[in-house]
Design an enzyme around this catalytic site. Structure first.
Site, mmCIF file in Angstrom:
data_model
loop_
_atom_site.group_PDB
_atom_site.id
_atom_site.type_symbol
_atom_site.label_atom_id
_atom_site.label_comp_id
_atom_site.label_asym_id
_atom_site.label_seq_id
_atom_site.Cartn_x
_atom_site.Cartn_y
_atom_site.Cartn_z
ATOM 1 N N GLY A 66 41.756 12.419 53.704
ATOM 2 C CA GLY A 66 41.867 11.943 55.081
ATOM 3 C C GLY A 66 43.114 12.430 55.784
ATOM 4 O O GLY A 66 43.332 12.115 56.952
ATOM 5 N N GLN A 67 43.938 13.195 55.087
ATOM 6 C CA GLN A 67 45.165 13.660 55.724
ATOM 7 C C GLN A 67 44.825 14.564 56.905
ATOM 8 O O GLN A 67 43.890 15.352 56.841
ATOM 9 C CB GLN A 67 46.031 14.428 54.725
ATOM 10 C CG GLN A 67 46.577 13.546 53.617
ATOM 11 C CD GLN A 67 47.262 14.351 52.529
ATOM 12 O OE1 GLN A 67 47.955 15.313 52.813
ATOM 13 N NE2 GLN A 67 47.049 13.962 51.296
ATOM 14 N N GLY A 68 45.632 14.434 57.933
ATOM 15 C CA GLY A 68 45.362 15.133 59.190
ATOM 16 C C GLY A 68 44.976 16.587 59.005
ATOM 17 O O GLY A 68 43.991 17.050 59.572
#
Ligand code: GDP
Ligand code: MG
Lengths: 186, 643
Positions: A72-74
């Site tokens: 889910g990291q940008g």
């Protein structure tokens, strides 16, 4: 699907395979949830932030799930859309205690729902309002308000409050997902 | 969460459409009771748990109750009172070893309070300054009761007015007292030695010896005593001291203390001084015409905001690059760095509630807030990169998150000179050869000029000779012979078959051999632009697509008064390729000044798509040498199919 497959499916010998995408912001608890759904002997002890994505498998009473646990990291979020086509269901995890990033979760959800590979499909979406055990957490009703889930009209969706560490609320969600998938298949 | 949800509509209304497409409204609390300015805001992972906190050196509602606040997300995590108003807050790494959680430094009064894990860790105090000897002497006298409080007051006031060295706090407080309180104050304080200590006005951090993002950093302090101090990151000893002509209020540092660094200090006298590692005193000075209100370094450009509602860009050597005008007073400034896209820009918070974001002088974005913006801070907050924190005059807190997909583009409508003017040309570096050449030019300039002039004269001479030779052999369409001043102009044209079809191909005659075959452009050029008054001229033109062309000669007697009689025109051409109805004819009497068009058709006989030249000669009856001549480069016939 061949006759044999169907027969063995009916007899419960071989479970139907479904591909599920697990999406949500980083740190929302996706990996922890999937880990908890795996048989207890296959669960890993410590969860580290996911890089890129990982593929996990678990079974419910009648289905065999292959889950794409997306990071889910940008910087990895633009990878999500490449897997939309393959997904037959979506699990969207929200950290109910991260009030600041609720807007970001909504933004990513809206982007997902408007993607051409998703937009016109009746793909079931299961929301986990996770980390409900934390003091700062808001209720699942509030989460669905903040994400404007009532606007999703053309897809079956369901929201469950969950505590991935204790495993609470997860089974309810997976049961719903299983019903939805079987309703589509038959 | 109620506050956050209500903010969506609130600040959404106050925003321009363009801006709302770039930012997500994460939080807005108009009653957050945060009163601060940009230098007192810092973002850091203070607990080492990946969740970045916001440090606020809060002045209190009316500058009354200063507090140190630490925020997690939208809520205040911890809060503790401060002994004096905060001047600056910074987070920095003190040492190499794990866990690498940053320490927090808060400058307030003469001290820097250092916290680790949010627990007080160290207090640094500015060193004592030598007191004014005269003042010291007065207090010594007071101690021995040789002077009464009233005289003491008068003498101290005298010192305050004139002296270079300012008075101590003790004397200053004494001067504020009423007559009745003086006696008691003197008897209470006279036995104490007077102390003089300055206060910190500004603070920033400077990497010690590594350029890494998470390298150990020194604190750099600016003081009311017009000095800059660099502190050791672990021992808090003073590593370097530099003096300035005025009191620094904003600092910008780049580089590493042990290697090379550059320090820019915006001062209260309206100047920005630039210092280097080896300079004890400023190396460059930028003189602003007003007081600075903010200083931000964007890559190599120093951006200074001034009280004249404008932003100025300077090089690190103090050369002015640009100025942009703001619509309202600038209250605060800070850096916006979008790492994922490698963007650095300046944010300016304005009195009209706008936050304007500039890349150099190009406006990237405007955010509108309901109140005057007092502080700005952009960076990683919580778990989100690219978070913007805004506080407003009424104590409001606004948190916005830049969308993952947002890209800042330089919007049009930038006032001022066109962007091309500011574009830097990539002028190649001066080569060795260039330098040698320049030196040679400097030394032997006169000789070089003479050689050039000689060559120029020779060239002119040759040109004149060639011209005369051409005239003598009549190889040109202009005759300058005194008796026959003539001008010839020839046009060849294909008779238009269809009415309304006006495509004409005009071939100018003069540059016959190189005439560009421009179809659309009517490439007509007159001959003899530098005709002598008495000359005659010939112009020829070919018109048409072929196979039949119309050739028009324009013949002009350019003499002032004399008519010409008895001229002949003769065409010389390859008879295999062309057929002309008349190859040789007489020219009627030529009245001076008039242009006589002489038309003839030329039939192209070849179907091979080849062309040739046709020579036009203007002759005088009984003479074999032509008066004028022209070569007409015939176009390739393109009308074969049609014919
Ligand atoms: N308190 C609490 N913590 C959780 C819960 N679910 C996950 N976490 C923690 O949140 C952190 C991030 O979880 P992770 O599964 O890596 O999130 P992901 O980035 O979405 O895969 C871990 O430290 C988990 O232990 C929960 O329901 N309650
Ligand atoms: Mg993960």
């Amino acid at each position: 699907m061949g006759l044999l497959d169907r027969l063995s499916g009916l007899l419960g010998l071989k479970k139907k395979e479904v591909h599920v995408l697990c999406l949500g912001l980083d740190n929302s608890g996706k990996t922890t949830i999937i880990n908890k759904l795996k048989p207890s002997n296959a669960q890993s002890q410590d969860i580290v932030p996911t890089i890129g994505f990982s593929i996990e498998k678990f079974k419910s009473s009648s289905l065999s799930f292959t889950v794409f646990d997306m990071s889910g990291q940008g910087r990895y979020r633009n990878l999500w859309e490449h897997y939309y086509k393959e997904g037959q269901a979506i699990i969207f995890v929200i950290d109910s205690s991260d009030r600041l990033r609720m807007v970001v979760a909504k933004e990513e959800l809206d982007t997902l729902l408007n993607h051409p590979d998703i937009k016109h499909r009746r793909i079931p979406i299961l929301f986990f309002a996770n980390k409900m055990d934390l003091r700062d957490a808001v209720t699942s009703v509030k989460v669905s308000q903040l994400l404007c889930l009532e606007n999703i009209k053309d897809k079956p969706w369901h929201i469950c409050a969950s505590d991935a560490i204790k495993g609470e609320g997860l089974q309810e969600g997976v049961d719903w997902l299983q019903d939805q998938i079987q309703a589509v298949k038959t | 969460m109620a506050a956050a949800s209500s903010s969506d509509s609130d600040s959404g209304r106050a925003e321009s459409n363009e801006a709302s497409s770039k930012w997500l409204d994460a939080h807005y609390d108009p009653m957050a009771n945060i009163h601060t300015f940009s230098s007192c805001l810092a973002l850091a992972d203070l607990h080492g748990d990946g969740e970045y906190k916001l440090v606020v050196g809060d002045l209190g509602p009316s500058g009354q109750h200063p507090r140190l606040k630490v925020l997690k997300g939208p809520t205040v995590l911890t809060e503790s009172p401060l002994p004096a108003l905060p001047a600056a807050a910074a987070t920095f790494l003190m040492e190499q070893h794990e866990p690498r959680t940053p320490a927090l430094a808060l400058a307030s009064g003469p001290c820097v309070y250092v916290y680790k894990n949010l627990r007080p860790y160290f207090k640094f105090s500015l060193p004592q300054l030598p007191p004014n000897p005269l003042e010291q002497d007065l207090w010594n006298q007071a101690k021995e009761d040789r002077i009464d409080p009233l005289t003491l007051k008068e003498m101290l006031e005298g010192i305050r007015e004139k002296a270079e060295v300012p008075l101590s706090v003790q004397s200053l407080r004494f001067l504020q007292l009423e007559l009745s309180e003086m006696e008691a104050f003197v008897s209470q304080h006279k036995s104490r030695s007077i102390k003089r200590q300055t206060v910190i006005t500004t603070m920033t951090t400077l990497k010690k010896n590594l350029a890494d993002e998470d390298a150990v950093s020194c604190l750099v302090l600016g003081t009311e005593n017009k000095e800059l101090l660099v502190l050791d990151p672990e021992a808090f000893t003073i590593l370097a001291k530099m003096s300035l002509p005025s009191v620094p209020v904003f600092l910008e540092v780049s580089g590493q203390f042990d290697v090379e660094f550059r320090l820019a200090a915006a001062c209260r006298n309206g100047n920005v001084y630039i210092l280097r590692r080896d300079s004890k005193h400023p190396k460059y000075c930028i003189e602003l015409s007003a007081q600075p209100v903010g200083l931000v370094r964007v890559h190599k450009v120093l951006v200074v905001g001034s009280t004249q509602e404008s932003l100025h860009g300077f090089t690190h050597k103090g050369k002015k690059l640009w100025t942009v005008q703001m619509p309202a007073a600038i209250l605060t400034m800070n850096l916006l760095e979008q790492r994922s896209r490698g963007l650095q820009a300046v944010m300016a918070g304005l009195a009209n509630g706008e936050v304007r974001i500039y890349h150099d002088k190009a406006l990237l974005n405007v955010i509108r807030t309901p109140d005057a913006v007092t502080s700005l801070c952009f960076g990683r907050y919580g778990r989100e990169d690219n978070t913007l924190i805004i506080t407003t005059r009424g104590g409001g807190l606004i948190i916005k998150i830049l969308k993952r997909t947002a890209v800042f583009v330089e919007a049009g409508g930038v006032v001022g000179p066109p962007p091309a003017q500011a574009m830097k040309l990539s002028v190649p570096r001066k080569t060795r050869l260039y330098v040698d050449q320049t030196l040679r030019e400097r030394e032997a300039g006169t000789a070089m000029h003479r050689t050039f002039q000689t060559d120029l004269y020779l060239l002119r001479l040759q040109a004149a000779r060639a011209y005369v030779r051409a005239l003598e052999s009549s190889l040109n369409p202009v005759s300058v012979m005194a008796r026959e001043p003539l001008k010839l102009h020839a046009v060849a044209q294909k008779p238009s078959r269809r009415v309304g079809h006006t495509l004409q191909l005009l071939w100018p005659v003069p540059c016959l051999r190189q005439a560009p075959r421009s179809r659309a452009g009517h490439a007509r050029s007159r001959l003899g632009t530098f005709l002598p008054r008495t000359g005659g001229a010939l112009t020829a033109m070919v018109q048409g697509l072929g196979p039949t062309f119309k050739l028009t000669l324009h013949l002009q007697n350019t003499s002032a008064a004399r008519p010409i009689l008895g001229l002949l025109v003769c065409f010389l051409y390859n008879e295999v390729l062309y057929a002309l109805p008349r190859a040789f004819f007489k020219v009627p009497l030529l009245v001076p000044g008039l242009i006589y068009p002489l038309e003839t058709f030329v039939e192209s006989l070849s179907d091979k798509g080849i062309s040739d030249i046709i020579k036009v000669l203007v002759l005088r009856e009984g003479q074999s040498a032509p008066l004028l001549s022209a070569h007409i480069n015939m176009p390739v016939s393109e009308g074969l199919a049609a014919a």
